[in-house]
Scaffold this active site. Structure first.
Site, mmCIF file in Angstrom:
data_model
loop_
_atom_site.group_PDB
_atom_site.id
_atom_site.type_symbol
_atom_site.label_atom_id
_atom_site.label_comp_id
_atom_site.label_asym_id
_atom_site.label_seq_id
_atom_site.Cartn_x
_atom_site.Cartn_y
_atom_site.Cartn_z
ATOM 1 N N HIS A 73 37.507 41.318 47.392
ATOM 2 C CA HIS A 73 37.093 41.058 46.010
ATOM 3 C C HIS A 73 38.034 40.048 45.363
ATOM 4 O O HIS A 73 39.198 40.352 45.108
ATOM 5 C CB HIS A 73 37.063 42.378 45.233
ATOM 6 C CG HIS A 73 36.497 42.262 43.862
ATOM 7 N ND1 HIS A 73 36.928 43.017 42.803
ATOM 8 C CD2 HIS A 73 35.535 41.444 43.355
ATOM 9 C CE1 HIS A 73 36.254 42.693 41.726
ATOM 10 N NE2 HIS A 73 35.408 41.737 42.032
ATOM 11 N N ASN B 75 38.437 46.698 38.360
ATOM 12 C CA ASN B 75 37.325 47.041 37.472
ATOM 13 C C ASN B 75 37.381 48.487 36.998
ATOM 14 O O ASN B 75 36.876 48.812 35.922
ATOM 15 C CB ASN B 75 35.983 46.716 38.127
ATOM 16 C CG ASN B 75 35.672 45.228 38.034
ATOM 17 O OD1 ASN B 75 36.153 44.549 37.119
ATOM 18 N ND2 ASN B 75 34.911 44.703 38.960
HETATM 19 N N1 3HC Z 1 38.716 26.355 38.456
HETATM 20 C C1 3HC Z 1 39.894 25.859 38.894
HETATM 21 N N2 3HC Z 1 40.993 25.779 38.117
HETATM 22 C C2 3HC Z 1 40.879 26.178 36.839
HETATM 23 C C3 3HC Z 1 39.681 26.704 36.309
HETATM 24 C C4 3HC Z 1 38.568 26.776 37.177
HETATM 25 N N3 3HC Z 1 37.387 27.269 36.782
HETATM 26 N N4 3HC Z 1 39.887 27.025 35.012
HETATM 27 C C5 3HC Z 1 41.161 26.734 34.740
HETATM 28 N N5 3HC Z 1 41.767 26.232 35.832
HETATM 29 C C6 3HC Z 1 43.169 25.823 35.959
HETATM 30 C C7 3HC Z 1 43.495 24.624 35.090
HETATM 31 O O1 3HC Z 1 43.232 23.414 35.790
HETATM 32 C C8 3HC Z 1 44.970 24.823 34.823
HETATM 33 O O2 3HC Z 1 45.730 24.407 35.953
HETATM 34 P P1 3HC Z 1 47.249 23.827 35.757
HETATM 35 O O3 3HC Z 1 48.055 24.926 35.125
HETATM 36 O O4 3HC Z 1 47.686 23.515 37.167
HETATM 37 O O5 3HC Z 1 47.097 22.636 34.880
HETATM 38 C C9 3HC Z 1 45.113 26.343 34.740
HETATM 39 O O6 3HC Z 1 43.974 26.876 35.433
HETATM 40 C C10 3HC Z 1 45.113 26.844 33.308
HETATM 41 O O7 3HC Z 1 43.917 26.386 32.703
HETATM 42 P P2 3HC Z 1 43.782 25.890 31.195
HETATM 43 O O8 3HC Z 1 45.111 25.328 30.745
HETATM 44 O O9 3HC Z 1 42.584 25.035 31.069
HETATM 45 O O10 3HC Z 1 43.410 27.174 30.365
HETATM 46 P P3 3HC Z 1 44.166 28.552 30.252
HETATM 47 O O11 3HC Z 1 45.638 28.399 30.279
HETATM 48 O O12 3HC Z 1 43.514 29.202 29.089
HETATM 49 O O13 3HC Z 1 43.750 29.339 31.582
HETATM 50 C C11 3HC Z 1 42.377 30.899 32.668
HETATM 51 C C12 3HC Z 1 42.426 29.577 31.907
HETATM 52 C C13 3HC Z 1 43.123 30.727 34.013
HETATM 53 C C14 3HC Z 1 40.920 31.199 32.949
HETATM 54 C C15 3HC Z 1 43.076 32.018 31.815
HETATM 55 O O14 3HC Z 1 42.526 32.033 30.530
HETATM 56 C C16 3HC Z 1 42.963 33.385 32.418
HETATM 57 O O15 3HC Z 1 43.722 33.759 33.312
HETATM 58 N N6 3HC Z 1 41.994 34.190 31.886
HETATM 59 C C17 3HC Z 1 41.740 35.526 32.385
HETATM 60 C C18 3HC Z 1 40.795 35.418 33.558
HETATM 61 C C19 3HC Z 1 40.519 36.748 34.162
HETATM 62 O O16 3HC Z 1 40.919 37.797 33.687
HETATM 63 N N7 3HC Z 1 39.775 36.715 35.279
HETATM 64 C C20 3HC Z 1 39.353 37.924 35.951
HETATM 65 C C21 3HC Z 1 38.003 38.307 35.442
HETATM 66 S S1 3HC Z 1 37.452 39.816 36.132
HETATM 67 C C22 3HC Z 1 36.736 39.366 37.584
HETATM 68 O O17 3HC Z 1 36.630 38.211 37.956
HETATM 69 C C23 3HC Z 1 36.232 40.518 38.414
HETATM 70 C C24 3HC Z 1 34.764 40.677 38.339
HETATM 71 O O18 3HC Z 1 34.392 41.666 39.255
HETATM 72 C C25 3HC Z 1 34.250 41.068 36.958
#
Ligand code: 3HC
Length: 294
Positions: free
Chosen positions: A140, A190
């Site tokens: 996962h 989850n």
């Molecule tokens: N793909 C690749 N890289 C990405 C990306 C994507 N979709 N989105 C962001 N990034 C990279 C950026 O390029 C940046 O890289 P760098 O530090 O090397 O420059 C880094 O991530 C940080 O991005 P941003 O500066 O644009 O934005 P944030 O600092 O706000 O980070 C985030 C974005 C990483 C999404 C952060 O907000 C985060 O960690 N959010 C929480 C996400 C989370 O909890 N995910 C789990 C969800 S639950 C799940 O998936 C399970 C399912 O079963 C429900």
């Protein structure tokens, strides 16, 4: 066993991310989608991610070309016949998974390991769709896959111990931190995350605070990268609703019960960021407007 040849079934948001990290880790990857337009969309998103890494200087153009060389798209399931590991990332519907695994079981060698990226379906139930329950696991990943460091590696009571160790080592090779967990609905993340997200909706429903204040509280008070309502929009309200229902079905505990507001929002199609609307309105993506409950 060294896992070198990887197949990924599904090239959507999660599948494309998994294919990308496997190719970046040096694996030979074949990713399969059901149609050319969907495959094209997934491969384009990988291209975009790689271009961003080159732009930032994280990846050289030579390394990017090598990643490209290790990654091949297909619409034919038969192209996964020679894989060491097949990771399945298709729609979260048991009949669709059953059909896929029955086909893969015939196409792949009996040695091939199968891993499902399911967030909530039973790994044991899926393993029994095949003649290789000992070589069937859950892997996962988290969204966005290239960024999130965790992989939950799920074993069942029927799992082969050595193959489980091999899969944990493989997740480490991808640059991820693997955690060991057993086949219980929701696994670790989850099981903890979903009640928290549902509680955030209950706090909003009860009129305790506004969307923005709930999100700011958890961001600034607890250091979370996103507030819970922003995270719900990011994960998808429909996805969360679906997972919560499966968890409620398994555990029969109130904390997994969907709040009425979540159900109403899903019925209205307000599924979050991908729908342009959820707890925020994304008409102007640079400035999402929070939902006002009257
Ligand atoms: N793909 C690749 N890289 C990405 C990306 C994507 N979709 N989105 C962001 N990034 C990279 C950026 O390029 C940046 O890289 P760098 O530090 O090397 O420059 C880094 O991530 C940080 O991005 P941003 O500066 O644009 O934005 P944030 O600092 O706000 O980070 C985030 C974005 C990483 C999404 C952060 O907000 C985060 O960690 N959010 C929480 C996400 C989370 O909890 N995910 C789990 C969800 S639950 C799940 O998936 C399970 C399912 O079963 C429900």
């Amino acid at each position: 066993m060294a896992i070198q040849k990887v197949g990924v079934v599904g090239c959507g948001l999660m599948g494309s991310g998994i294919a990308q990290v496997c190719a970046q880790a040096g694996c030979d990857v074949v990713v399969r989608e059901v149609s050319e337009p969907l495959l094209d969309k997934g491969l384009k998103s990988i291209e975009k991610n790689l271009a961003r890494l080159v732009e930032k200087g994280t990846l050289t153009t030579e390394a990017r070309d090598q990643v490209r060389g290790r990654l091949r798209g297909t619409t034919k399931l038969e192209d996964l016949g020679d894989r060491d590991l097949v990771i399945e990332v298709i729609i979260e519907q048991l009949p669709a998974k059953k059909e896929l695994y029955a086909a893969l079981d015939n196409i792949c060698s009996p040695e091939t390991i199968f891993a499902s990226n399911t967030s909530s379906l039973s790994i044991t139930e899926m393993a029994m769709f095949t003649k290789r329950p000992g070589r069937f696991f859950g892997m996962h990943f988290f969204n966005p896959v290239p960024v999130m460091k965790l992989v939950e590696v799920i074993r069942t009571i029927a799992s082969d111990n050595q193959v489980y160790e091999d899969l944990l080592a493989f997740a480490g090779k991808l640059g991820k931190t693997p955690v060991r967990t057993s086949d219980r609905t929701g696994f670790i993340v989850n099981r903890l995350l979903v009640p928290y997200l549902l509680d955030a909706i209950r706090v909003l429903e009860d009129g305790v605070a506004s969307v923005e204040d709930i999100d700011n509280s958890m961001k600034l008070g607890c250091g979370h990268p996103m507030g819970p309502l922003t995270l719900l929009d990011f994960v998808g309200l429909d996805t969360t609703y679906y997972i919560a229902n499966i968890m409620f079905d398994e555990f029969r505990e109130k904390r997994f019960a969907s709040p009425p507001l979540l159900k109403r929002m899903v019925m209205a199609g307000w599924n979050g960021r991908k729908a342009g609307r959820g707890f925020y309105d994304y008409s102007d993506p640079a400035k999402p407007r929070p939902l006002q409950l009257t």
